[in-house]
Design an enzyme around this catalytic site. Sequence first.
Site, PDB file in Angstrom:
ATOM      1  N   TYR A  56       0.836  -1.200   0.000  1.00  0.00           N
ATOM      2  CA  TYR A  56       0.000   0.000   0.000  1.00  0.00           C
ATOM      3  C   TYR A  56       0.872   1.250   0.000  1.00  0.00           C
ATOM      4  O   TYR A  56       0.607   2.211  -0.747  1.00  0.00           O
ATOM      5  CB  TYR A  56      -0.914  -0.009   1.220  1.00  0.00           C
ATOM      6  CG  TYR A  56      -1.821   1.190   1.312  1.00  0.00           C
ATOM      7  CD1 TYR A  56      -2.843   1.390   0.388  1.00  0.00           C
ATOM      8  CD2 TYR A  56      -1.666   2.131   2.328  1.00  0.00           C
ATOM      9  CE1 TYR A  56      -3.684   2.493   0.473  1.00  0.00           C
ATOM     10  CE2 TYR A  56      -2.503   3.232   2.422  1.00  0.00           C
ATOM     11  CZ  TYR A  56      -3.510   3.412   1.485  1.00  0.00           C
ATOM     12  OH  TYR A  56      -4.338   4.511   1.572  1.00  0.00           O
ATOM     13  N   LYS A  74       1.001   4.340  -2.766  1.00  0.00           N
ATOM     14  CA  LYS A  74       0.743   5.732  -2.421  1.00  0.00           C
ATOM     15  C   LYS A  74       1.972   6.611  -2.621  1.00  0.00           C
ATOM     16  O   LYS A  74       1.849   7.797  -2.944  1.00  0.00           O
ATOM     17  CB  LYS A  74       0.215   5.816  -0.983  1.00  0.00           C
ATOM     18  CG  LYS A  74      -1.185   5.230  -0.831  1.00  0.00           C
ATOM     19  CD  LYS A  74      -2.168   5.876  -1.812  1.00  0.00           C
ATOM     20  CE  LYS A  74      -3.570   5.356  -1.683  1.00  0.00           C
ATOM     21  NZ  LYS A  74      -4.501   5.987  -2.652  1.00  0.00           N
TER      22      LYS A  74
END
Length: 282
Positions: A155, A159
């Site tokens: 993740y 990002k």
Amino acid sequence: MQNTKVWFVTGASKGLGLALVRLLLSSGHKVAATSRNIGELEKAVGGEAPAGGQGNLLPLQVDITKDESVKEAVRESVGRFGRLDVVVNNAGYSLFGSMEEVSESEFRQSLDVNVAGPVNLIRAVMPYLREQRSGHVINISSLAGYKGFGNAASYCMAKFAIVGLSESLAEEAKAFGIKVTVVAPGYFRTSFLDRGSLVIAKNRVPEYNGDELIEMMKQMDGNQAGDPDKLVKALVRIVEDLNPPVHLLMGPDAYQVVVEKRKVDETEMEAWKEVTVNTNFL
């Protein structure tokens, strides 16, 4: 309203996307709102989604990982409203698990949604924004786009990528009057920590102590300090600003973590400066 705009918002059936759509519609803006599930989207916005998408809301079922699905949605939106003014890449989810635990398919799916999806939308809207010589692209990253966290590497990677993508796009797009902002929220009280948006890797390795972190996330869900209504109001504010930021941290937690992270980075770089700078031919 003189300042009404046409917004295109992904991931609009819940969380920040839904809060933003409701605010925009209540303010008289026109909104193309997307979700993987059109029924879920129309139920979420209630009476604001008339049959056939009449009025200021155009609900669209879109798979952001499919390039043609995204392009068709953008064409339909421009056909309906005549233009696009603000594009918000909001759809995404978090994948929890150490790099050893995350499978190849879980990892690739995360990147498809969290990175390839926003890229698909940017490619689809840029010809329209470039031709009209205006527009604002808002990419939702995260606090995890500025600092890596254990058991969330995939993740964080996604990002971080959105931050770099936004910086590069801002450089490319400014010649055409197009603005770009990457927004990095901390913890806001949305559905992002429920099992719909927080996916846990199926392969578990007990040595990583993942269960403790999962329990912490469960306890945090519904108790986050961040107010999503204040966040979406800030998004409308930056669109109205003549000089919006390229980077916008949202939440005191995000601000504090990023400031501290940069202090650590600077200390480390200075400690290793002699090695870093002595790499040229003599």
